[in-house]
Write an enzyme that holds these catalytic residues in place. Structure first.
Site, PDB file in Angstrom:
ATOM      1  N   TYR A   1      17.582  -4.466 -18.613  1.00 51.99           N
ATOM      2  CA  TYR A   1      16.751  -4.013 -19.726  1.00 51.99           C
ATOM      3  C   TYR A   1      17.521  -2.944 -20.496  1.00 51.99           C
ATOM      4  O   TYR A   1      18.051  -2.001 -19.891  1.00 51.99           O
ATOM      5  CB  TYR A   1      15.430  -3.429 -19.207  1.00 51.99           C
ATOM      6  CG  TYR A   1      14.519  -2.936 -20.310  1.00 51.99           C
ATOM      7  CD1 TYR A   1      13.890  -3.840 -21.175  1.00 51.99           C
ATOM      8  CD2 TYR A   1      14.278  -1.580 -20.496  1.00 51.99           C
ATOM      9  CE1 TYR A   1      13.057  -3.392 -22.194  1.00 51.99           C
ATOM     10  CE2 TYR A   1      13.435  -1.124 -21.507  1.00 51.99           C
ATOM     11  CZ  TYR A   1      12.832  -2.034 -22.354  1.00 51.99           C
ATOM     12  OH  TYR A   1      12.009  -1.587 -23.351  1.00 51.99           O
TER      13      TYR A   1
ATOM     14  N   ASP B   1      25.475   0.837 -20.205  1.00 56.97           N
ATOM     15  CA  ASP B   1      24.164   1.442 -20.448  1.00 56.97           C
ATOM     16  C   ASP B   1      23.807   2.335 -19.264  1.00 56.97           C
ATOM     17  O   ASP B   1      23.466   1.866 -18.188  1.00 56.97           O
ATOM     18  CB  ASP B   1      23.122   0.335 -20.655  1.00 56.97           C
ATOM     19  CG  ASP B   1      21.752   0.895 -21.028  1.00 56.97           C
ATOM     20  OD1 ASP B   1      21.581   2.129 -20.992  1.00 56.97           O
ATOM     21  OD2 ASP B   1      20.848   0.086 -21.350  1.00 56.97           O
TER      22      ASP B   1
ATOM     23  N   LYS C   1      16.748   9.401 -21.148  1.00 58.84           N
ATOM     24  CA  LYS C   1      15.963   9.917 -20.019  1.00 58.84           C
ATOM     25  C   LYS C   1      16.363  11.343 -19.615  1.00 58.84           C
ATOM     26  O   LYS C   1      15.922  12.289 -20.253  1.00 58.84           O
ATOM     27  CB  LYS C   1      16.025   8.933 -18.854  1.00 58.84           C
ATOM     28  CG  LYS C   1      15.390   7.564 -19.281  1.00 58.84           C
ATOM     29  CD  LYS C   1      15.198   6.634 -18.115  1.00 58.84           C
ATOM     30  CE  LYS C   1      14.774   5.260 -18.587  1.00 58.84           C
ATOM     31  NZ  LYS C   1      13.361   4.981 -18.486  1.00 58.84           N
TER      32      LYS C   1
HETATM   33  N1  PLP Z   1      18.392   1.145 -21.232  1.00 59.61           N
HETATM   34  C1  PLP Z   1      17.966   1.254 -19.959  1.00 59.61           C
HETATM   35  C2  PLP Z   1      18.906   0.961 -18.828  1.00 59.61           C
HETATM   36  C3  PLP Z   1      16.651   1.629 -19.687  1.00 59.61           C
HETATM   37  O1  PLP Z   1      16.225   1.729 -18.422  1.00 59.61           O
HETATM   38  C4  PLP Z   1      15.786   1.897 -20.777  1.00 59.61           C
HETATM   39  C5  PLP Z   1      14.377   2.279 -20.547  1.00 59.61           C
HETATM   40  O2  PLP Z   1      13.836   2.174 -19.480  1.00 59.61           O
HETATM   41  C6  PLP Z   1      16.274   1.777 -22.073  1.00 59.61           C
HETATM   42  C7  PLP Z   1      17.585   1.398 -22.270  1.00 59.61           C
HETATM   43  C8  PLP Z   1      15.389   2.043 -23.252  1.00 59.61           C
HETATM   44  O3  PLP Z   1      15.103   3.406 -23.349  1.00 59.61           O
HETATM   45  P1  PLP Z   1      13.802   3.894 -24.140  1.00 59.61           P
HETATM   46  O4  PLP Z   1      12.618   3.491 -23.316  1.00 59.61           O
HETATM   47  O5  PLP Z   1      13.983   5.384 -24.246  1.00 59.61           O
HETATM   48  O6  PLP Z   1      13.820   3.228 -25.473  1.00 59.61           O
END
Ligand code: PLP
Length: 464
Positions: free
Chosen positions: A147, A242, A291
């Site tokens: 995700y 990511d 986060k």
């Molecule tokens: N990338 C990863 C690995 C994530 O776990 C998340 C959210 O859980 C995101 C991107 C997206 O972040 P946001 O919820 O702040 O848009």
């Protein structure tokens, strides 16, 4: 009717599904989401005055525990100076410098420039646009079950809420956009080699969660990321790592830092990693963060090689902007959180993760519930059932295997713990997030509730 039930019913009138993010709904576990009114340290308190030991930690940010006094003070001081100026502030540079200084390990520092944004979704969306602008190529590769937020290009076979709701994709994403995202099974370097061979000169970037944690936790095989970097670079594409979830949580330099310093690998260590053909330290071209760097405020970032990052406007041709990007109050929370997240904090979080994951596994084993403890540093989750495992790590290694688990065991397990005052993510497809505020009393509360939770998981059958 409880206060949470009344609030949920009221919310559902004005808010789709009563929630502002689908992962907060209890769709896969049933029952009513608890409406929270306050949080401090290791605990959250709901609208009925019930206090829970919190293993959600705001889905990651609260590594220090909730409302750490020094973070709250930093936020109050910043807020008193003004909430947002729409102009540059000194704190933004300080935070960019702090991120650059942290993402340094094994003698390499792959983050030379940083752009601050407000959400992880924006960070990955921008990273993808930047990779396309830089390479002049259109196609994007991602892994099933990962995700990366909810931008159109990244929703195919995504984890997190889409896994929970069993949605393979989202309506509203055009066929043309979907066709430009190629989805591969995780942990398969052969699939990566094949996709590059099938689309020569067309793939702009491969994006990967540094360690997958949105289909439950599925760590990369030792050496997978390093070998992936090698294949991506041989083919003239960019690797986007990511670390929105793992960054500054699993260690001071994120999962990448653990890997390149050899701290993430199991018994075989670096030799296993090298066997896959990768070189250490490997260097992603772009990283995305979120986060923990916002300490609970809306803040995220992308960073990487200066040559690539300088493709962003106003220097380069790739446009990206944000009214609240680098918001001074969020930056103050992020700076305070990073300052406080020292070695002692990581040691505490690692130790809490070990204690809890072992206690859960022992309780499940005592009740004869087959399971796999899924760990990546201090991130962990549990997959129910028997799994073949990979050559180097046991448990499910792909999204298909994760989806095939006995997920029906999670709801009774979850509700037993919730009733005992322990708040877990309401889905088997999410990681558990521990904080440095978990003291012995909080750990004891979790541990003492586990035998009953494991019994509930053992008793349930698929047909129930
Ligand atoms: N990338 C990863 C690995 C994530 O776990 C998340 C959210 O859980 C995101 C991107 C997206 O972040 P946001 O919820 O702040 O848009």
């Amino acid at each position: 009717m409880t206060e949470s039930e009344a609030l949920y019913a009221r919310a559902a009138v004005s808010i789709p599904g009563g929630v502002n993010s689908p992962v907060r709904a209890f769709r896969s576990v049933g029952g009513t989401p608890r409406f929270m009114v306050s949080a401090r340290g290791a605990h959250v308190t709901d609208a009925d005055g019930i206090e829970y030991v919190d293993l959600v930690s705001s889905w990651g940010p609260a590594i220090l525990g909730h409302a750490h006094p020094e973070v709250v003070a930093a936020v109050q001081e910043a807020a008193a100076r003004g909430l947002s100026f729409g102009a540059s502030t000194p704190g933004e540079t300080e935070l960019a410098e702090a991120i650059r200084a942290r993402i340094t390990a094994a003698g390499v520092a792959p983050v030379e420039k940083v752009r601050l944004v407000s959400t992880g979704t924006e960070a990955t969306m921008t990273a993808i646009r930047l990779a396309r602008g830089f390479t002049g190529r259109d196609l994007l590769v991602k892994f099933a079950g990962h995700y990366h937020g909810h931008s159109d290009s990244l929703l195919a076979e995504a984890g997190s809420g889409l896994a929970t709701l069993a949605m393979p994709a989202s309506a509203g994403v055009t066929a043309a956009t979907a066709a430009q995202t190629l989805v591969l099974p995780y942990n398969s370097l052969d699939a990566v080699r094949e996709v590059f061979a099938a689309h020569p000169g067309q793939i702009a970037a491969v994006i990967t969660e540094a360690a997958a944690a949105n289909m439950g936790v599925v760590a990369p095989d030792p050496g997978f990321n390093a070998a992936l970097a090698g294949i991506v670079h041989e083919n003239g594409a960019l690797l986007v790592m990511d670390e929105v979830l793992t960054g500054f949580r699993v260690g001071p330099a994120g999962w990448w830092g653990l890997e390149v310093s050899g701290r993430s690998f199991g018994a075989g260590g670096l030799d296993d990693a090298r066997d896959l053909g990768g070189e250490l330290p490997y260097q992603p071209d772009l990283f995305t963060f979120g986060k923990v760097i916002g300490g609970g405020m809306p803040l995220a970032a992308l960073g990487g090689r200066a040559e690539v990052m300088d493709y962003l406007a106003p220097v380069g041709p790739v446009y990206q902007a944000g009214t609240l990007s680098g918001n001074p109050v969020a930056v103050a929370a992020g700076l305070a959180t990073l300052r406080l997240a020292d070695d002692e904090v990581y040691a505490k979080v690692d130790s809490a993760a070990s204690v809890i994951s072992k206690a859960v596994s022992d309780a499940l084993s005592a009740e004869g519930v087959a399971h796999s403890v899924q760990r990546a540093g201090n991130l962990f989750s549990f997959a129910f059932g028997e799994f073949a495992g990979g050559p180097l790590i046991g448990g499910p290694r792909t999204y298909a295997e994760v989806q095939g688990q006995e997920s029906f065991r999670y709801a009774p397990f979850f509700h037993h713990l919730l009733d005992a005052g322990v708040s877990l993510p309401p889905s088997v497809f999410e990681a558990w997030f521990v904080s440095a505020a978990l003291d012995d009393a909080a750990l004891e509360r979790i541990v003492s509730a586990l035998p009953g939770a494991a019994r509930s998981a053992a008793r349930v059958s698929r047909a129930d």
